[in-house]
Scaffold this motif. Sequence first.
Motif, mmCIF file in Angstrom:
data_model
loop_
_atom_site.group_PDB
_atom_site.id
_atom_site.type_symbol
_atom_site.label_atom_id
_atom_site.label_comp_id
_atom_site.label_asym_id
_atom_site.label_seq_id
_atom_site.Cartn_x
_atom_site.Cartn_y
_atom_site.Cartn_z
ATOM 1 N N LYS A 22 -8.598 -6.130 2.671
ATOM 2 C CA LYS A 22 -7.970 -7.433 2.399
ATOM 3 C C LYS A 22 -6.467 -7.374 2.686
ATOM 4 N N ILE A 23 -5.820 -6.297 2.247
ATOM 5 C CA ILE A 23 -4.379 -6.149 2.487
ATOM 6 C C ILE A 23 -4.104 -6.021 3.985
ATOM 7 N N MET A 24 -4.958 -5.267 4.698
ATOM 8 C CA MET A 24 -4.786 -5.121 6.150
ATOM 9 C C MET A 24 -4.917 -6.476 6.848
ATOM 10 N N GLU A 25 -5.862 -7.288 6.405
ATOM 11 C CA GLU A 25 -6.033 -8.627 6.986
ATOM 12 C C GLU A 25 -4.808 -9.490 6.701
ATOM 13 N N LEU A 26 -4.280 -9.397 5.492
ATOM 14 C CA LEU A 26 -3.097 -10.153 5.090
ATOM 15 C C LEU A 26 -1.884 -9.800 5.953
ATOM 16 N N VAL A 27 -1.721 -8.520 6.242
ATOM 17 C CA VAL A 27 -0.581 -8.022 7.007
ATOM 18 C C VAL A 27 -0.795 -8.209 8.513
ATOM 19 N N GLY A 28 -2.040 -8.411 8.940
ATOM 20 C CA GLY A 28 -2.335 -8.453 10.372
ATOM 21 C C GLY A 28 -2.276 -7.063 10.962
ATOM 22 N N PHE A 29 -2.831 -6.104 10.221
ATOM 23 C CA PHE A 29 -2.728 -4.681 10.561
ATOM 24 C C PHE A 29 -3.551 -4.305 11.788
ATOM 25 N N CYS A 30 -4.801 -4.764 11.833
ATOM 26 C CA CYS A 30 -5.691 -4.339 12.916
ATOM 27 C C CYS A 30 -6.682 -5.432 13.271
ATOM 28 N N LYS A 31 -7.326 -5.237 14.430
ATOM 29 C CA LYS A 31 -8.336 -6.189 14.884
ATOM 30 C C LYS A 31 -9.713 -5.852 14.321
ATOM 31 N N SER A 111 0.154 12.428 9.570
ATOM 32 C CA SER A 111 1.490 11.838 9.646
ATOM 33 C C SER A 111 2.178 11.761 8.296
ATOM 34 N N ASP A 112 1.386 11.474 7.248
ATOM 35 C CA ASP A 112 2.005 11.327 5.929
ATOM 36 C C ASP A 112 0.918 11.368 4.858
ATOM 37 N N TYR A 113 1.371 11.526 3.634
ATOM 38 C CA TYR A 113 0.512 11.534 2.454
ATOM 39 C C TYR A 113 0.933 10.344 1.609
ATOM 40 N N ILE A 114 0.004 9.461 1.326
ATOM 41 C CA ILE A 114 0.303 8.244 0.580
ATOM 42 C C ILE A 114 -0.490 8.271 -0.728
ATOM 43 N N VAL A 115 0.209 8.030 -1.821
ATOM 44 C CA VAL A 115 -0.461 7.963 -3.119
ATOM 45 C C VAL A 115 -0.940 6.528 -3.327
ATOM 46 N N LYS A 116 -2.227 6.405 -3.697
ATOM 47 C CA LYS A 116 -2.824 5.089 -3.949
ATOM 48 C C LYS A 116 -2.146 4.430 -5.133
ATOM 49 N N PRO A 117 -2.083 3.136 -5.168
ATOM 50 C CA PRO A 117 -2.557 2.162 -4.189
ATOM 51 C C PRO A 117 -1.555 1.996 -3.043
ATOM 52 N N ILE A 118 -2.024 1.480 -1.913
ATOM 53 C CA ILE A 118 -1.152 1.223 -0.763
ATOM 54 C C ILE A 118 -0.606 -0.188 -0.892
ATOM 55 N N SER A 119 0.697 -0.308 -0.724
ATOM 56 C CA SER A 119 1.342 -1.620 -0.803
ATOM 57 C C SER A 119 1.392 -2.282 0.577
ATOM 58 N N VAL A 120 1.667 -3.571 0.576
ATOM 59 C CA VAL A 120 1.860 -4.316 1.816
ATOM 60 C C VAL A 120 3.011 -3.694 2.600
ATOM 61 N N GLU A 121 4.075 -3.332 1.897
ATOM 62 C CA GLU A 121 5.246 -2.737 2.542
ATOM 63 C C GLU A 121 4.886 -1.421 3.231
ATOM 64 N N LYS A 122 4.057 -0.608 2.576
ATOM 65 C CA LYS A 122 3.662 0.676 3.156
ATOM 66 C C LYS A 122 2.834 0.460 4.423
ATOM 67 N N LEU A 123 1.937 -0.513 4.404
ATOM 68 C CA LEU A 123 1.148 -0.811 5.602
ATOM 69 C C LEU A 123 2.050 -1.270 6.748
ATOM 70 N N LYS A 124 3.068 -2.057 6.431
ATOM 71 C CA LYS A 124 4.016 -2.495 7.462
ATOM 72 C C LYS A 124 4.784 -1.294 8.022
ATOM 73 N N GLU A 125 5.151 -0.333 7.161
ATOM 74 C CA GLU A 125 5.810 0.900 7.621
ATOM 75 C C GLU A 125 4.898 1.678 8.565
ATOM 76 N N ILE A 126 3.631 1.758 8.216
ATOM 77 C CA ILE A 126 2.664 2.472 9.060
ATOM 78 C C ILE A 126 2.585 1.794 10.429
ATOM 79 N N LEU A 127 2.521 0.471 10.456
ATOM 80 C CA LEU A 127 2.482 -0.265 11.723
ATOM 81 C C LEU A 127 3.712 0.038 12.575
#
Length: 136
Positions: A22-31, A111-127
């Motif tokens: 859901k967060i990925m869809e919100l951010v437009g992360f992937c197809k 590439s990195d170690y992320i502690v759950k939960p993943i935020s919208v900001e973190k997904l944008k950083e990954i992009l």
Amino acid sequence: MKKIDIACIIDDDPIFVFGIKKIMELVGFCKNFMVFRNGEEALNNIKAIISANEKLPDVILLDLNMPILDGIQFLEEFTKVPCKKKIIIYVVSSSVDPEDILRAKSFDNVSDYIVKPISVEKLKEILKHIEKVDQC
């Protein structure tokens, strides 16, 4: 920001998987998404994709604590798989144990170690990170 084509989520927690999609869809992360419940299922499917010369994921979000084949075991096996495409891997775990973090980051393809939960900001950083890698 450019969407990536395929994101792979390897995690046995259906609530996390639902939420991150859901967060990925919100951010437009992937197809598209690939979702696997454990490392063995993911490894077998990725090997099959490579053999069939089909489209591989651009990024993998990998949980550490899973049944059958955990995240570290997946990484140990995945590094042995001949693959022409560089797949960016982020370990995503609820573990804050420094040993887990060091062990996961010891793999070159992590590439990195992320502690759950993943935020919208973190997904944008990954992009943004993936865009930089693609430009190199």
